[in-house]
Design a protein around this motif. Structure first.
Motif, short mmCIF file in Angstrom:
data_model
loop_
_atom_site.label_atom_id
_atom_site.label_comp_id
_atom_site.label_asym_id
_atom_site.label_seq_id
_atom_site.Cartn_x
_atom_site.Cartn_y
_atom_site.Cartn_z
N GLU A 195 0.84 -1.20 0.00
CA GLU A 195 0.00 0.00 0.00
C GLU A 195 0.87 1.25 0.00
O GLU A 195 0.59 2.22 -0.72
CB GLU A 195 -0.92 0.01 1.22
CG GLU A 195 -1.79 1.23 1.31
CD GLU A 195 -2.58 1.31 2.60
OE1 GLU A 195 -3.34 2.29 2.74
OE2 GLU A 195 -2.43 0.44 3.48
N GLY A 196 1.93 1.22 0.79
CA GLY A 196 2.84 2.38 0.83
C GLY A 196 3.49 2.64 -0.52
O GLY A 196 3.61 3.79 -0.95
N ILE A 197 3.90 1.58 -1.19
CA ILE A 197 4.52 1.74 -2.51
C ILE A 197 3.50 2.30 -3.51
O ILE A 197 3.81 3.21 -4.28
CB ILE A 197 5.11 0.40 -2.99
CG1 ILE A 197 6.33 0.05 -2.15
CG2 ILE A 197 5.47 0.45 -4.46
CD1 ILE A 197 6.85 -1.36 -2.35
N LEU A 198 2.27 1.76 -3.48
CA LEU A 198 1.24 2.27 -4.39
C LEU A 198 0.88 3.72 -4.09
O LEU A 198 0.65 4.51 -5.00
CB LEU A 198 -0.01 1.39 -4.31
CG LEU A 198 0.08 0.06 -5.05
CD1 LEU A 198 -1.12 -0.80 -4.73
CD2 LEU A 198 0.18 0.30 -6.55
N ARG A 199 0.84 4.07 -2.81
CA ARG A 199 0.56 5.46 -2.45
C ARG A 199 1.69 6.38 -2.92
O ARG A 199 1.44 7.49 -3.38
CB ARG A 199 0.33 5.61 -0.95
CG ARG A 199 -1.00 5.06 -0.51
CD ARG A 199 -1.38 5.56 0.87
NE ARG A 199 -2.58 4.91 1.34
CZ ARG A 199 -3.81 5.30 1.04
NH1 ARG A 199 -3.99 6.33 0.26
NH2 ARG A 199 -4.85 4.66 1.54
N LEU A 200 2.93 5.92 -2.79
CA LEU A 200 4.06 6.71 -3.27
C LEU A 200 3.99 6.89 -4.78
O LEU A 200 4.19 8.00 -5.29
CB LEU A 200 5.38 6.03 -2.87
CG LEU A 200 6.65 6.72 -3.34
CD1 LEU A 200 6.80 8.08 -2.66
CD2 LEU A 200 7.86 5.85 -3.06
N ILE A 201 3.67 5.83 -5.50
CA ILE A 201 3.56 5.91 -6.96
C ILE A 201 2.45 6.87 -7.35
O ILE A 201 2.63 7.73 -8.22
CB ILE A 201 3.34 4.51 -7.57
CG1 ILE A 201 4.61 3.67 -7.44
CG2 ILE A 201 2.90 4.60 -9.02
CD1 ILE A 201 4.42 2.21 -7.77
N PHE A 235 -5.99 0.85 -7.22
CA PHE A 235 -5.41 -0.28 -6.50
C PHE A 235 -5.34 0.01 -5.01
O PHE A 235 -5.59 -0.88 -4.19
CB PHE A 235 -4.02 -0.62 -7.05
CG PHE A 235 -4.05 -1.36 -8.35
CD1 PHE A 235 -4.64 -2.60 -8.46
CD2 PHE A 235 -3.49 -0.80 -9.49
CE1 PHE A 235 -4.68 -3.29 -9.66
CE2 PHE A 235 -3.52 -1.48 -10.70
CZ PHE A 235 -4.12 -2.72 -10.79
N VAL A 236 -5.02 1.25 -4.64
CA VAL A 236 -4.99 1.63 -3.23
C VAL A 236 -6.39 1.50 -2.63
O VAL A 236 -6.55 1.01 -1.51
CB VAL A 236 -4.43 3.07 -3.06
CG1 VAL A 236 -4.65 3.57 -1.66
CG2 VAL A 236 -2.96 3.10 -3.41
N ALA A 237 -7.41 1.92 -3.37
CA ALA A 237 -8.79 1.82 -2.87
C ALA A 237 -9.19 0.36 -2.68
O ALA A 237 -9.93 0.04 -1.73
CB ALA A 237 -9.74 2.53 -3.83
N SER A 238 -8.71 -0.51 -3.54
CA SER A 238 -9.03 -1.94 -3.36
C SER A 238 -8.36 -2.50 -2.11
O SER A 238 -8.94 -3.36 -1.43
CB SER A 238 -8.66 -2.74 -4.60
OG SER A 238 -7.27 -2.79 -4.76
N ILE A 239 -7.17 -2.03 -1.80
CA ILE A 239 -6.50 -2.46 -0.57
C ILE A 239 -7.27 -1.94 0.64
O ILE A 239 -7.44 -2.65 1.64
CB ILE A 239 -5.03 -2.00 -0.55
CG1 ILE A 239 -4.23 -2.76 -1.60
CG2 ILE A 239 -4.41 -2.19 0.83
CD1 ILE A 239 -2.81 -2.26 -1.79
#
Length: 191
Positions: A9-15, A159-163
């Motif tokens: 999640e952190g990586i996706l939020r950073l991206i 993808f973040v919302a799905s997490i």
């Protein structure tokens, strides 16, 4: 397993934060000056209101992703465990709603800016709006790059919302659904 999900999640939020920031910077700072009929004209994002709104929205959403990234990093480093207290449930719902809202807002905003930018590419003859991208070519290519970054940011935010949705629904006990309960009857799969 939960720690890997938090890191993902952190990586996706950073991206998504980086892509939203790139969207805001590329669109907001893009300018090109041309001389047309001995008059110097400058094209900026403020000339087309949806582009300027896209810059502002992408900036705000990048800030939101930064705040959520800090929360995610803090929970990963502190190894906070998630319990089923009402406070955690409320925060999980709030996080899901905000994540979904930012995803929809980024996508809708980028699509609206793309649609408005198509006028600069094709023009509208009934309104006598001429094509501008044949004059401001570099400006249009850079706007296109910024809009592409916006679409990629909205994909990462999805993808973040799905997490967030997965995290929320894991907080609910499985005995609320008879098919998910370990003590349920085997006939549950047949219905």
């Amino acid at each position: 397993m939960g720690n890997k999900v938090r890191k993902g999640e952190g990586i996706l939020r950073l991206i998504s934060m980086v892509l939203a920031t790139m969207t805001a910077l590329v669109i907001g700072l893009d300018t090109q000056t041309k001389t047309v009929f001995f008059i110097e004209k400058k094209a900026t994002a403020k000339d087309l209101q949806p582009l300027w709104i896209a810059t502002i929205v992408a900036s705000v959403l990048a800030g939101y992703q930064l705040i959520q990234l800090c929360r995610c990093l803090a929970s990963t480093w502190l190894s906070l465990s998630e319990t089923t207290c009402k406070c955690t449930l409320l925060l999980a719902w709030l996080s899901l709603l905000l994540d979904q809202g930012t995803t929809y807002l980024m996508f809708a905003n980028t699509v609206a800016a793309t649609q408005a930018s198509m006028i600069a590419v094709t023009g509208v003859q009934p309104f006598q709006w001429t094509k501008l991208c044949n004059i401001y070519t570099r400006f249009c290519f850079e706007i296109g790059g910024g809009l592409f970054c916006g679409l990629m940011a909205s994909l990462a935010m999805a993808f973040v919302a799905s997490i967030s949705a997965n995290r929320l629904f894991k907080l609910y006990p499985s005995h609320y659904h008879p098919c998910l309960s370990s003590a349920s009857k085997p006939t549950c799969n047949s219905t």
